[in-house]
Design a protein around this motif. Structure first.
Motif, short mmCIF file in Angstrom:
data_model
loop_
_atom_site.label_atom_id
_atom_site.label_comp_id
_atom_site.label_asym_id
_atom_site.label_seq_id
_atom_site.Cartn_x
_atom_site.Cartn_y
_atom_site.Cartn_z
N LEU A 118 0.83 -1.19 0.00
CA LEU A 118 0.00 0.00 0.00
C LEU A 118 0.87 1.25 0.00
CD1 LEU A 118 -2.62 -0.94 2.76
CD2 LEU A 118 -2.82 -1.24 0.29
N ASN A 119 0.40 2.26 -0.70
CA ASN A 119 1.06 3.57 -0.64
C ASN A 119 0.06 4.54 -0.03
OD1 ASN A 119 3.69 3.12 -1.82
ND2 ASN A 119 2.53 2.61 -3.68
N LEU A 120 0.18 4.76 1.26
CA LEU A 120 -0.74 5.64 1.96
C LEU A 120 -0.22 7.06 1.94
CD1 LEU A 120 -1.34 3.33 5.06
CD2 LEU A 120 -2.64 3.42 2.93
N ASP A 121 -1.13 8.00 2.14
CA ASP A 121 -0.75 9.41 2.13
C ASP A 121 0.22 9.74 3.26
OD1 ASP A 121 -2.43 9.75 0.02
OD2 ASP A 121 -4.10 10.51 1.21
N SER A 122 0.20 8.91 4.28
CA SER A 122 0.99 9.23 5.46
C SER A 122 1.30 7.96 6.24
CB SER A 122 0.19 10.21 6.32
OG SER A 122 0.40 9.99 7.70
N GLY A 123 2.36 8.03 7.04
CA GLY A 123 2.70 6.90 7.90
C GLY A 123 1.99 6.96 9.24
N SER A 124 1.14 7.96 9.40
CA SER A 124 0.36 8.10 10.64
C SER A 124 -0.95 7.34 10.44
CB SER A 124 0.12 9.58 10.92
OG SER A 124 -0.70 9.72 12.05
N ILE A 125 -0.98 6.12 10.96
CA ILE A 125 -2.12 5.25 10.64
C ILE A 125 -2.81 4.71 11.89
CG2 ILE A 125 -1.00 4.51 8.50
CD1 ILE A 125 -0.51 1.76 9.85
N CYS A 126 -4.03 4.21 11.67
CA CYS A 126 -4.70 3.38 12.66
C CYS A 126 -4.72 1.95 12.13
CB CYS A 126 -6.13 3.86 12.89
SG CYS A 126 -6.24 5.25 14.01
N PHE A 127 -4.67 1.01 13.06
CA PHE A 127 -4.55 -0.41 12.69
C PHE A 127 -5.41 -1.18 13.69
CE2 PHE A 127 -1.12 -4.03 12.52
CZ PHE A 127 -1.93 -4.77 11.68
N THR A 128 -6.31 -2.01 13.20
CA THR A 128 -7.21 -2.71 14.11
C THR A 128 -7.59 -4.08 13.59
OG1 THR A 128 -9.23 -2.42 15.44
CG2 THR A 128 -9.38 -1.84 13.12
N THR A 129 -8.10 -4.92 14.46
CA THR A 129 -8.51 -6.28 14.09
C THR A 129 -9.77 -6.67 14.85
OG1 THR A 129 -7.82 -8.60 13.95
CG2 THR A 129 -7.13 -7.40 15.90
N ASP A 130 -10.61 -7.47 14.22
CA ASP A 130 -11.76 -8.05 14.89
C ASP A 130 -12.11 -9.37 14.23
OD1 ASP A 130 -13.25 -7.04 17.18
OD2 ASP A 130 -13.37 -5.16 16.09
N SER A 131 -12.42 -10.35 15.07
CA SER A 131 -12.95 -11.60 14.54
C SER A 131 -14.45 -11.61 14.75
CB SER A 131 -12.32 -12.80 15.26
OG SER A 131 -10.98 -12.95 14.84
N TYR A 132 -15.15 -12.23 13.82
CA TYR A 132 -16.61 -12.27 13.85
C TYR A 132 -17.07 -13.72 13.89
CZ TYR A 132 -15.94 -7.40 12.93
OH TYR A 132 -15.52 -6.09 13.05
N VAL A 133 -17.89 -14.01 14.89
CA VAL A 133 -18.35 -15.39 15.11
C VAL A 133 -19.87 -15.39 15.26
CG1 VAL A 133 -16.17 -16.07 16.20
CG2 VAL A 133 -18.02 -15.19 17.64
N VAL A 134 -20.52 -14.35 14.74
CA VAL A 134 -21.95 -14.14 14.97
C VAL A 134 -22.77 -15.36 14.54
CG1 VAL A 134 -22.35 -13.03 12.72
CG2 VAL A 134 -23.83 -12.47 14.68
#
Lengths: 338, 338
Positions: free
Chosen positions: A47-63
């Motif tokens: 990825l080439n993002l506009d900036s290196g200031s990022i958010c990063f998250t994860t979630d698993s879904y078992v609904v």
């Protein structure tokens, strides 16, 4: 080599990293999520993002169930991760998708779920840039579990340490819709058709709010509901919160279902709502922005952050003028709600 | 409220987003993975990377058994995702961790796994910056499944389209060690104690190779083994590959176990090896770099990329001088190997 018949169900070999995995990727995934990054099929997405200031998250879904009124596990997996990025003050850009599928899972169900993922991602300008599929024997998982991790580019700051006594709390709409829909469907409650999950991606609305300034902290009250989110705020800030029951929007069907099952709507999961802590002087402006948006038209100022001389608490002024403490839920109410 | 006894097993409520989830995070996760980003406990981790040019990847781990000679699901989950970032030409920086745990799973096993995750991440200068825990009812999952997604900062380019006829193929060491260890342990093969997974993080070695120039493409031959990786290269480049059986390092115990189970070692998963496609003139230099490293000391030049006038294939010159096609494995050999 003998020509193999097209399987209609997931086989263990679909997760084996060989021909069938390759076919799964090329036949089921690539056409739905097409983008240049994914098409490269390298070990990591570039990825080439506009900036290196990022958010990063994860979630698993078992609904459970996988399909419900207002959504499905695929839509949920995209919206949930978008929302985690959005409330943290970032613009969601890319998701990676990881599936754990039980042997024997119907491929046409998988297609429906992938359609939903593709459609939701596209509607929100987020690319699915990579993925992984694992298979397990029949009985070793319940149908399908989905993990989405996401990256967003930061443009605003949501942080506990910006919160001060006197700040106002905006809730973006009715609570309990997602959790009560899932539970009612599982329990076979008669009027379940009146219930609909609020599953939705909030990034557009949250970005307008952040850009209007005045937002100090935002969180989406998913598992544990509004009660958990407010208690997390008091725990992290050492400030108390006072909310007014009369100001909390709850749909009559949700309230009825919760009453029937003996549940407190404050503890029930939401999948398309946020709680925002806002400086007092920006409250009217922010409420107007919410009300001008489809996903925020029932937004309400539900309370205030207050000083505390003792242990910080969440306190609710009830409809009849009494006061009760809103505790952190224990967590037992609703397994597999998301 | 009554004081609750400390549970020894995972309860559904551990995934409910309430008190028990909070306790799981604060008691089990934070002390092991401590870093400033994680400690904020916001919905998304906030990262300030050197650049917006990143790699982003995900993998779920469903390996069975959870603990095996040479590693465990936790070590595997960290190394596997580090390796996907590393072979793509990036420096692994941060991981997010998502667990799906079956009700009744022993908390002391979870602690062992989290210890292993923490230790492996620390040893490789990678931070666990966020996470998620879901619980499912007994029987709805097999113990624990782990997802790790990772972000790395790009400093080099690994791409199929850089590959040309005449390029050389370096394999970083023996093949089949991980897969045969898992399978032998599951099948109760007598000499399983001689087998040990190669599970390891390769980022340091891969970065030295990329920095030495000459590397055009790199991939870690996990599921599907060396055969799958080489076939993926031919499929994406439309070039053929010729390899020499005599040059492929295989430990005698791995070969014996594979023979006993009727498996082709070329199809067996590795978790601490890479295949690198390198310009002919840089081959000696790159091989020296590998051999100077603990994780590459058995590295070998195993073959060459060749032009093809027809369908691209992977062809192997056998020890006795014959030729055989190495097909893409179907994928059925080894469920739940990683």
């Amino acid at each position: 080599m003998k020509q193999k018949q097209q399987p209609k169900k997931i086989l263990l070999a679909h997760g084996g990293g060989g021909q069938l995995t390759d076919e799964l990727i090329r036949r089921y995934f690539l056409p739905r999520f097409k983008n240049d990054v994914l098409a490269e099929l390298t070990d990591s997405a570039k990825l080439n993002l506009d900036s290196g200031s990022i958010c990063f998250t994860t979630d698993s879904y078992v609904v459970k169930p996988l399909f419900f009124n207002g959504g499905d596990i695929g839509k949920l997996a995209v919206c949930g991760t978008i929302n985690d990025l959005a409330v943290a003050g970032s613009k969601p850009v890319a998701l990676v998708l990881s599936l754990i599928i039980e042997e024997g899972f119907e491929l046409d169900l998988l297609e429906k779920i992938l359609d939903s993922i593709g459609k939701t991602a596209k509607a929100n300008n987020v690319s699915i840039v990579g993925g992984d599929t694992k298979t397990v024997e029949t009985g070793a998982a319940d149908g399908i579990f989905i993990n989405t991790a996401g990256v967003g580019v930061r443009f605003a700051e949501s942080a506990f340490d910006k919160i001060r006594a006197g700040d106002k709390i905006i809730l973006s709409g009715t609570i309990g819709d997602h959790g009560m829909t899932i539970l009612s469907q599982r329990e076979g409650i008669k009027f379940q058709s009146l219930l609909k999950s609020d599953c939705a991606a909030l990034a557009e609305l949250t970005s307008r709010l952040f850009n209007a300034k005045g937002v100090k902290f935002m969180r989406d009250p998913t598992r544990g509901g509004l009660a958990a989110t407010l208690n997390e705020i008091t725990k992290s800030t050492r400030l108390s919160i006072e909310i007014n029951q009369a100001d909390i929007p709850i749909s009559p069907a949700v309230q009825a279902a919760a009453d029937m099952l003996g549940l407190d709507v404050l503890n029930i999961a939401n999948e398309g709502k946020f709680v925002a802590v806002i400086s007092a002087k920006s409250t009217d402006k922010c409420l107007r922005i919410c009300k001008g948006s489809k996903l925020g038209k029932k937004a309400s100022v539900i309370g205030t952050v207050t000083e505390t001389s003792d242990v910080p608490i969440v306190e609710m002024i009830t409809r009849i003028g009494g006061r009760r403490i809103v505790p952190m839920p224990y967590g037992r109410e609703l397994p597999r709600i998301c």
